[in-house]
Motif scaffolding. Structure first.
Motif, short mmCIF file in Angstrom:
data_model
loop_
_atom_site.label_atom_id
_atom_site.label_comp_id
_atom_site.label_asym_id
_atom_site.label_seq_id
_atom_site.Cartn_x
_atom_site.Cartn_y
_atom_site.Cartn_z
N UNK A 136 0.80 -1.22 0.00
CA UNK A 136 0.00 0.00 0.00
C UNK A 136 0.84 1.27 0.00
N UNK A 137 2.09 1.17 -0.40
CA UNK A 137 2.98 2.32 -0.41
C UNK A 137 3.09 2.89 -1.82
N UNK A 138 3.92 3.91 -1.95
CA UNK A 138 4.12 4.54 -3.26
C UNK A 138 4.98 3.65 -4.14
N UNK A 139 4.93 3.90 -5.44
CA UNK A 139 5.68 3.09 -6.39
C UNK A 139 7.19 3.17 -6.14
N UNK A 140 7.66 4.28 -5.58
CA UNK A 140 9.09 4.44 -5.30
C UNK A 140 9.57 3.44 -4.24
N UNK A 141 8.65 3.01 -3.37
CA UNK A 141 9.00 2.08 -2.28
C UNK A 141 8.94 0.62 -2.72
N UNK A 142 8.36 0.35 -3.89
CA UNK A 142 8.14 -1.03 -4.32
C UNK A 142 9.44 -1.83 -4.47
N UNK A 143 10.50 -1.30 -5.10
CA UNK A 143 11.71 -2.11 -5.25
C UNK A 143 12.28 -2.60 -3.92
N UNK A 144 12.43 -1.71 -2.93
CA UNK A 144 12.99 -2.13 -1.64
C UNK A 144 12.03 -3.07 -0.92
N UNK A 145 10.73 -2.86 -1.07
CA UNK A 145 9.73 -3.73 -0.45
C UNK A 145 9.84 -5.15 -1.00
N UNK A 146 10.02 -5.28 -2.31
CA UNK A 146 10.14 -6.60 -2.92
C UNK A 146 11.47 -7.26 -2.55
N UNK A 147 12.54 -6.49 -2.54
CA UNK A 147 13.85 -7.07 -2.18
C UNK A 147 13.84 -7.56 -0.73
N UNK A 148 13.20 -6.80 0.15
CA UNK A 148 13.13 -7.19 1.56
C UNK A 148 12.29 -8.44 1.74
N UNK A 149 11.17 -8.53 1.07
CA UNK A 149 10.22 -9.62 1.28
C UNK A 149 10.50 -10.86 0.45
N UNK A 150 11.59 -10.88 -0.30
CA UNK A 150 11.93 -12.09 -1.05
C UNK A 150 12.38 -13.21 -0.12
N UNK A 151 12.73 -12.85 1.12
CA UNK A 151 13.12 -13.84 2.12
C UNK A 151 12.09 -13.87 3.24
N UNK A 152 12.01 -14.99 3.94
CA UNK A 152 11.14 -15.08 5.10
C UNK A 152 11.65 -14.13 6.18
N UNK A 153 10.79 -13.83 7.15
CA UNK A 153 11.21 -12.94 8.23
C UNK A 153 12.41 -13.52 8.98
N UNK A 154 12.54 -14.85 8.95
CA UNK A 154 13.70 -15.52 9.53
C UNK A 154 14.13 -16.62 8.58
N UNK A 155 15.40 -16.59 8.15
CA UNK A 155 15.89 -17.53 7.13
C UNK A 155 17.09 -18.30 7.66
N UNK A 156 17.11 -19.60 7.35
CA UNK A 156 18.30 -20.39 7.68
C UNK A 156 19.40 -20.04 6.68
N UNK A 157 20.54 -19.61 7.19
CA UNK A 157 21.63 -19.18 6.32
C UNK A 157 22.39 -20.40 5.80
#
Length: 423
Positions: free
Chosen positions: A223-244
């Motif tokens: 629900x943010x502006x289009x300018x925020x979409x790239x960082x939103x997608x990069x952040x959410x490509x991983x689970x909130x907690x990921x096994x490294x």
């Protein structure tokens, strides 16, 4: 000639081969008989990049390249009847094409799909490479046009980013969809989320147009502006907690400024993971989502890596950046929500100084990378600066315009008032 509309991939390895090393590579490696007699790999030279506008992948030679050489020949044979082309470049003889595509490590593998370059960071076995190429060839966007197909994606454990539209017509001249496609392709890889286009069907009732994230069992609408979409997608490509692991470490290090690692003696149990999830659900910097990402790692499995940081007690909180070359660690910080969040917020505020694995090596490599990145600007500066100095110097020391002759300053007549009265 490849038909228009066909998704074609050129996958290319550049090998730095000195002198007669090409024949050495082939003769010193154990290669299957099927590829000993035929080499279908395309050899590219400077100037060939324009001939392969669809794209290609490449890597220069090092010790590992000799191991990769027979695998690369096998790939060329495997894809010989497809639109996929496997190629290599001798960067020692063709530095132009290697510089054009920013080849820095040896070996480097790059993939071009429809003219867009992607860096390959996965495994280097034949099966892994074939799986990767096959996935990239099938397309990065899943088109969904019925509820059954959408439900299948929703029931999959994999993260999904879903662009919901009322019709295909509504996608024309849609900047949000254009950005979604661009970032989807950037992130698309063997371990990436599913990127979905759903026409006429939405995971959330009432949402007829928009982007919906399915992650960790929840549905969230962007629900943010289009300018925020790239960082939103990069952040959410991983689970909130990921096994490294070995595959995820490098891309996560490059995507996020700070890699938060919960280091346990062995893999944490389900109860411990649930506690870590409570911590990882806190976003430290809402204005820049790619500042922090949460992971956990087993010290037993990655002791060679974690030993470099001399961790005293486990479990421990370790925050690394710059691919692990600099880090934050305090043995007094406990792995609980209050302590971790306070420590991370202090990092964000700049209240904690980072430490170096190797101070001299770190700045030496930074200097080398700087020179490599700006080598053309530095070369121009080295050439232009002395020339400019000569031109400026010659212009300032050259003949000057003749100056007009100055008249002598007239003498001022001073009259002594006292003598004037006497006269």
């Amino acid at each position: 000639m490849i038909k228009k509309g066909t998704l074609s991939i050129y996958f290319l390895i550049l090998a730095i081969l000195v002198g007669t090393l090409v024949s050495i590579v082939v003769s010193t490696e154990e290669t299957p008989a099927a590829v000993d007699e035929v080499d279908l790999v395309i050899d590219l030279v400077d100037g060939d990049s324009s001939k392969l506008k669809e794209g290609f992948c490449f890597a220069p030679w090092c010790g590992h390249c000799r191991k990769l050489a027979p695998i690369w020949k096998n790939l060329a044979v495997h894809f010989k009847d497809s639109d996929i082309k496997i190629a290599r470049v001798n960067c020692d003889d063709n530095s132009g094409i290697c510089g054009e595509y920013d080849v820095r490590g040896y070996p480097t593998i790059k993939l071009f799909v429809e003219g867009v370059k992607k860096d390959y960071k996965g495994g280097r076995t034949k099966d892994t490479l074939i799986k990767y190429i096959d996935k990239m060839f099938t397309g990065y966007l899943i088109n969904v046009k019925d509820q059954e197909s959408l439900d299948k994606i929703l029931n999959d454990k994999k993260i999904a980013m879903i662009y919901v539209a009322e019709s295909e017509e509504s996608l024309k001249n849609d900047p949000m969809f254009d950005t979604f496609k661009k970032i989807s392709f950037e992130l698309f890889d063997t371990n990436s989320p599913n990127f979905v286009l759903s026409i006429g069907h939405s995971p959330i009732e009432g949402v007829k147009r928009g982007i919906i994230l399915k992650r960790d069992g929840e549905l969230v609408q962007f629900k943010q502006s289009i300018e925020k979409l790239p960082s939103w997608m990069r952040f959410n490509q991983y689970s909130s907690l990921t096994e490294l692991n070995d595959v995820s470490f490098l891309p996560m290090s490059e995507t996020f400024k700070n890699l938060v690692m919960f280091v346990y003696p062995i893999k944490p149990n389900n109860e411990e993971i649930e506690e870590l999830k409570k911590i990882s659900n806190n976003i430290i910097n809402p204005d820049e989502l790619t500042d922090f990402v949460y992971t956990y790692v087993s010290n037993k499995a990655y002791e060679k890596f974690t030993a470099r940081y001399a961790l005293e007690d486990l479990p421990a909180l370790l925050v690394v950046r710059e691919k692990g070359e600099i880090y934050y660690y305090d043995p007094a910080v406990k792995v609980d929500q209050e302590s971790v969040l306070k420590y991370l917020n202090d990092i964000k505020a700049g209240n904690i100084n980072y430490q170096y694995l190797d101070f001299g090596k770190y700045y030496f490599l930074k200097t080398i990378n700087f020179i490599d990145e700006y080598k053309w600007f530095l070369a121009v500066a080295i050439i232009v600066t002395p020339i400019a100095a000569i031109i400026i110097g010659s212009s300032s020391s050259g003949p000057t315009e003749p100056q007009p002759e100055r008249l002598p300053k007239p003498e001022t007549l001073v009259i002594d008032d006292k003598k004037k009265k006497e006269n």
